[in-house]
Design an enzyme around this catalytic site. Structure first.
Site, PDB file in Angstrom:
ATOM      1  N   LYS A   1      40.605   7.773  41.467  1.00  0.00           N
ATOM      2  CA  LYS A   1      39.433   7.424  41.774  1.00  0.00           C
ATOM      3  C   LYS A   1      38.502   8.545  42.402  1.00  0.00           C
ATOM      4  CE  LYS A   1      38.599   6.314  46.333  1.00  0.00           C
ATOM      5  NZ  LYS A   1      37.940   7.720  47.145  1.00  0.00           N
TER       6      LYS A   1
ATOM      7  N   ASP B   1      41.644   0.960  50.020  1.00  0.00           N
ATOM      8  CA  ASP B   1      41.100   1.343  48.578  1.00  0.00           C
ATOM      9  C   ASP B   1      42.030   0.506  47.518  1.00  0.00           C
ATOM     10  OD1 ASP B   1      39.173   2.895  49.194  1.00  0.00           O
ATOM     11  OD2 ASP B   1      40.338   4.849  49.337  1.00  0.00           O
TER      12      ASP B   1
HETATM   13  O1  C5P Z   1      42.661   0.949  54.950  1.00  0.00           O
HETATM   14  P1  C5P Z   1      43.098   2.312  55.403  1.00  0.00           P
HETATM   15  O2  C5P Z   1      44.587   2.384  55.868  1.00  0.00           O
HETATM   16  O3  C5P Z   1      43.225   2.973  54.014  1.00  0.00           O
HETATM   17  O4  C5P Z   1      42.001   3.211  56.315  1.00  0.00           O
HETATM   18  C1  C5P Z   1      42.687   4.503  56.794  1.00  0.00           C
HETATM   19  C2  C5P Z   1      41.602   4.697  58.078  1.00  0.00           C
HETATM   20  O5  C5P Z   1      40.137   4.770  57.592  1.00  0.00           O
HETATM   21  C3  C5P Z   1      41.542   3.523  58.998  1.00  0.00           C
HETATM   22  O6  C5P Z   1      42.386   3.588  59.756  1.00  0.00           O
HETATM   23  C4  C5P Z   1      40.202   3.623  59.497  1.00  0.00           C
HETATM   24  O7  C5P Z   1      40.306   4.828  60.614  1.00  0.00           O
HETATM   25  C5  C5P Z   1      39.363   4.260  58.459  1.00  0.00           C
HETATM   26  N1  C5P Z   1      38.506   3.420  57.765  1.00  0.00           N
HETATM   27  C6  C5P Z   1      37.433   2.861  58.333  1.00  0.00           C
HETATM   28  N2  C5P Z   1      36.562   1.872  57.391  1.00  0.00           N
HETATM   29  C7  C5P Z   1      37.050   1.796  56.187  1.00  0.00           C
HETATM   30  C8  C5P Z   1      38.160   2.071  55.584  1.00  0.00           C
HETATM   31  C9  C5P Z   1      38.825   3.083  56.266  1.00  0.00           C
HETATM   32  O8  C5P Z   1      36.941   3.142  59.443  1.00  0.00           O
HETATM   33  N3  C5P Z   1      36.004   0.631  55.577  1.00  0.00           N
END
Ligand code: C5P
Length: 288
Positions: free
Chosen positions: A8, A133
């Site tokens: 993406k 995502d």
């Molecule tokens: O959800 P995911 O593991 O992909 O997110 C990785 C990191 O990115 C999270 O631990 C957080 O620090 C940050 N994040 C965030 N807000 C979001 C998505 C991700 O702060 N909406």
């Protein structure tokens, strides 16, 4: 069973607020592109294994593809352990949701393998626990992603165009970049409403003009300089717009004409290893 994972790009990325749970509320216009990983998913004899053409990909259960298989089993009670083989083309840690795309492809494949018959929305919901995502990667196409990234609204498709994608070699840590953001100090934000209107009108130059990612402004200065250099190279070659995607460091440009896009890709390819020419795609929903 074979499955395709689609990368993406962010046409916009805005950070609205920091939440109590440590995540951030986002507003992003997302686009699936024709840069893909190929996965093979087969029932395992014993404990499921994961293999890849990249030796450094984690194989200890922390890989998002394995997490997705486990989440599917937990949510549905269906399907045994699976072996997952991933042939990666999507650059890793690049802002293109490569790991989340692999997870989404596993969810779609397990839905078929087990004949569970879950709707794309139900699969996207399972994907939430795997990564922010993943729900978008399950549904794909052109969409507005809000909340943590899981609140999705389908949008009119990006008009046909050519996309040159270039990843600089420095790494970016997503949590670290989020921690550098002070939402009160964001000076420039994307015009998301204007982007939605440009998509509605199928106005490619209007779309390209409104592309913006607030993360560009929180990169360390030397990284920002390199991102800007790639943007300028793309714009000089005729791109209608060029920005960084996700938490970077990948930069992409939108082109109307294929020869210009090809020339830009050739030029950047002299300096960078990870340069790709891609097109927007809409995923046939539910297909692995
Ligand atoms: O959800 P995911 O593991 O992909 O997110 C990785 C990191 O990115 C999270 O631990 C957080 O620090 C940050 N994040 C965030 N807000 C979001 C998505 C991700 O702060 N909406």
């Amino acid at each position: 069973m074979n499955a395709t994972a689609y990368a993406k790009l962010n046409l916009t990325l805005d950070i609205l607020r920091r939440r109590e749970d440590g995540y951030h509320d986002l507003q992003m216009v997302m686009q699936t592109i024709s840069l893909t990983d190929t996965l093979t998913i087969t029932p395992a004899q014993g404990e499921g294994k994961i293999t890849s053409n990249l030796s450094f990909l984690p194989t200890d259960g922390t890989n998002l593809a394995q997490k997705a298989a486990a989440a599917f089993r937990r949510a549905t009670g269906l399907g045994g352990e699976v072996d997952i083989s991933i042939h990666k083309h999507i650059p890793v840690c690049a802002g293109m949701a490569g790991g989340s795309a692999d997870a989404a492809a596993v969810l779609r494949a397990m839905n078929q393998l087990t004949a569970a018959g879950l709707s794309p929305l139900a699969l996207a919901q399972i994907g939430q626990s795997v990564g922010s995502d993943v729900p978008y990667c399950v549904l794909g196409g052109t969409a507005l992603a809000e909340g943590r990234g899981e609140r999705l609204t389908p949008l009119p498709a990006l008009p046909p165009c050519h996309i040159v994608v270039c990843k600089p070699s420095f790494p970016v840590s997503t949590p670290q970049l989020f921690s550098r953001v002070d939402v009160r100090k964001i000076l420039r934000r994307p015009d998301t409403q204007g982007m939605l209107e440009a998509l509605e009108q199928g106005d490619l130059s209007g779309i390209a003009r409104r592309m913006y990612n607030v993360f560009e402004d929180v990169l360390e200065p030397w990284k920002r300089a390199e991102v800007h250099a790639i943007q300028n190279a793309l714009l000089d070659a005729g791109a209608l717009g060029a920005i960084m995607t996700g938490s970077g460091p990948t930069v992409f440009g939108l082109f109307e004409a294929l020869p210009q896009a090809q020339q830009a890709a050739r030029r950047l390819g002299e300096q960078y290893q990870d340069v790709f020419l891609a097109q927007p795609v809409s995923i046939p929903q539910g297909k692995p």
